[in-house]
Enzyme design. Structure first.
Site, PDB file in Angstrom:
ATOM      1  N   GLY A 178      57.731-122.384  14.624  1.00 16.56           N
ATOM      2  CA  GLY A 178      58.535-123.317  13.844  1.00 16.56           C
ATOM      3  C   GLY A 178      58.918-124.530  14.661  1.00 16.56           C
ATOM      4  O   GLY A 178      60.004-124.571  15.254  1.00 16.56           O
ATOM      5  N   SER A 189      57.383-128.256  13.726  1.00 19.57           N
ATOM      6  CA  SER A 189      57.365-129.452  12.882  1.00 19.57           C
ATOM      7  C   SER A 189      58.404-129.370  11.768  1.00 19.57           C
ATOM      8  O   SER A 189      58.683-128.294  11.227  1.00 19.57           O
ATOM      9  CB  SER A 189      55.975-129.640  12.267  1.00 19.57           C
ATOM     10  OG  SER A 189      54.995-129.790  13.266  1.00 19.57           O
ATOM     11  N   GLU A 229      49.121-123.525  24.164  1.00 19.04           N
ATOM     12  CA  GLU A 229      48.410-123.847  22.925  1.00 19.04           C
ATOM     13  C   GLU A 229      47.322-124.878  23.130  1.00 19.04           C
ATOM     14  O   GLU A 229      46.281-124.839  22.476  1.00 19.04           O
ATOM     15  CB  GLU A 229      49.413-124.372  21.887  1.00 19.04           C
ATOM     16  CG  GLU A 229      48.780-124.779  20.571  1.00 19.04           C
ATOM     17  CD  GLU A 229      49.794-125.271  19.556  1.00 19.04           C
ATOM     18  OE1 GLU A 229      49.361-125.790  18.512  1.00 19.04           O
ATOM     19  OE2 GLU A 229      50.999-125.151  19.803  1.00 19.04           O
ATOM     20  N   GLU A 231      48.170-139.603  20.312  1.00 19.44           N
ATOM     21  CA  GLU A 231      49.107-140.565  20.904  1.00 19.44           C
ATOM     22  C   GLU A 231      50.145-139.858  21.769  1.00 19.44           C
ATOM     23  O   GLU A 231      50.489-140.334  22.864  1.00 19.44           O
ATOM     24  CB  GLU A 231      49.794-141.366  19.788  1.00 19.44           C
ATOM     25  CG  GLU A 231      48.873-142.317  19.031  1.00 19.44           C
ATOM     26  CD  GLU A 231      47.974-141.595  18.030  1.00 19.44           C
ATOM     27  OE1 GLU A 231      47.022-142.216  17.538  1.00 19.44           O
ATOM     28  OE2 GLU A 231      48.228-140.405  17.729  1.00 19.44           O
TER      29      GLU A 231
END
Length: 391
Positions: free
Chosen positions: A143, A145, A260, A378
């Site tokens: 959890g 975003s 990740e 980015e």
């Protein structure tokens, strides 16, 4: 693989410190054993499921994989793990991904949540979750975003309010992969209002069957269900749900993202298409196909060496955030370029019923998302620039 204007990525690659694994004497035996397991247990229904397979959920396959000892491989035996070496685990991961096995159900628990609990969690949390994770029967989701936060992770607004009995969670998470099949969410929330943005964040393990938790599906353009919205309305959790110390959430989340961002899934998501191209072209492939395959394989091998180097650093207790970001950025570029490069050299109607055409059509549509999950390009390049002292 590197674009001419990617000057800071070129510089980062030049400074990439290689930390090779020690060779495992049993590496070939591991591959043979796992390939025999896959021949018996891997579903053979839809070849398109082999593309981007670490988002494919198959609880029965995950349970069989756990029973065979291929989940929680590095973890202590008293938590259901198998105390194997990091190279052995890496070999298992790349074999599963190369075969297109449906590993999505257990993937996050094995890759992120379990290692995070071993590093920061309490004994009670480890005993509650790790054995089920290792068995492939309990799943976790992440959890991070939220609506309105975009890539600015430190701006999350989901809150945790302390009470006499624990905490009360209110807020919303979005794009949560696998929440609809998961048993728990590792959530980054704001536990202290008014503090500096990162300093007021903590992580909690929230059981998703608690009252006040609502999970709603997000259906993608293929009509499939991987993502979800998760709502928390006065969800009561115990004090023991806090992971580590209050206010450590930002540090934990960044360490978690290194796990990740650097694995073999960052360059093997499109691998099924490359394999199908090679099989379809055969030994008498046209020169342009041979040249494309040669270039793609050499780039993939370079990414593999870089990814394994990051894995070696992680296994040694280091925090290679910059190197992991480089692997993800270059890996995403490779994965997104691969279907375009193959489309340019094959005479395939995307409406054809061939496996090659189906895989190509799927990955042409899915691959643009590869540079979004786990941090946008980015954001990654900002991390790399800071690591190189450029900002």
């Amino acid at each position: 693989m590197l674009l001419p204007n990617d000057w800071h990525i070129n510089r980062a690659v030049q400074t990439f410190a290689v930390h090779p694994f020690e060779a495992a004497e049993n590496a070939q035996a591991i591959r043979q054993d796992l390939r025999a397991f896959l021949a018996e247990h891997q579903p053979q229904d839809d070849p398109v499921r082999r593309a981007n397979c670490w988002t494919e959920f198959d609880p029965a396959f995950s349970k069989a994989l756990g029973a065979a000892g291929y989940i929680g491989m590095l973890w202590p035996e008293n938590y259901g793990g198998h105390e194997r070496g990091p190279l052995e685990r890496y070999i298992v991961l790349e074999e599963l991904l190369a075969a297109g096995a449906p590993v999505g159900a257990h993937w996050i628990a094995d890759r992120q949540t379990g290692p995070l609990l071993l590093r920061y969690g309490t004994e009670g949390q480890r005993e509650k979750y790790l054995p089920g994770f290792a068995a492939g029967t309990m799943y976790a989701c992440i959890g991070l975003s939220e609506p309105g936060s975009g890539s600015d992770l430190a701006s999350v607004r989901t809150s945790a309010r302390r009470t006499d009995n624990g905490w009360v969670i209110n807020g919303q998470k979005v794009w949560t992969t696998g929440a609809h099949i998961s048993h728990a969410m590792l959530a980054l929330v704001r536990s202290e209002e008014g503090s500096e943005r990162q300093a007021g964040l903590s992580q909690f393990l929230i059981d998703l069957d608690l009252p006040g938790v609502t999970i709603r599906p997000i259906i993608d353009m293929f009509g499939t269900h991987h993502f979800n919205e998760v709502f928390f309305e006065d969800v009561e959790i115990p004090h023991g749900a806090l992971v580590g110390a209050e206010g450590e959430g930002w540090k934990q989340a960044t360490a978690e993202l290194a796990l990740e961002r650097s694995g073999p899934e960052r360059y093997l998501s499109s691998h099924a298409l490359l394999v199908e191209l090679i099989d379809s072209a055969g030994p008498d492939a046209p020169p342009e196909v041979v040249a494309t395959v040669g270039r793609l394989v050499s780039e993939m091998w370079t990414l593999r060496q870089m990814s394994m180097s990051v894995a070696a650093k992680l296994a040694g207790g280091e925090d290679p955030a910059v190197e992991a970001s480089i692997v993800k950025d270059l890996g995403n570029t490779f994965e997104q370029e691969l279907p375009l490069a193959i489309q340019a050299v094959v005479d395939a109607d995307l409406a054809d019923d061939t496996v090659l055409a189906k895989l190509l059509a799927t990955l042409l549509q899915v691959s643009p998302s590869f540079s979004l999950r786990g941090g946008t390009r980015e954001i990654l390049r900002g991390i790399i620039a800071r690591g190189l002292g450029l900002r």
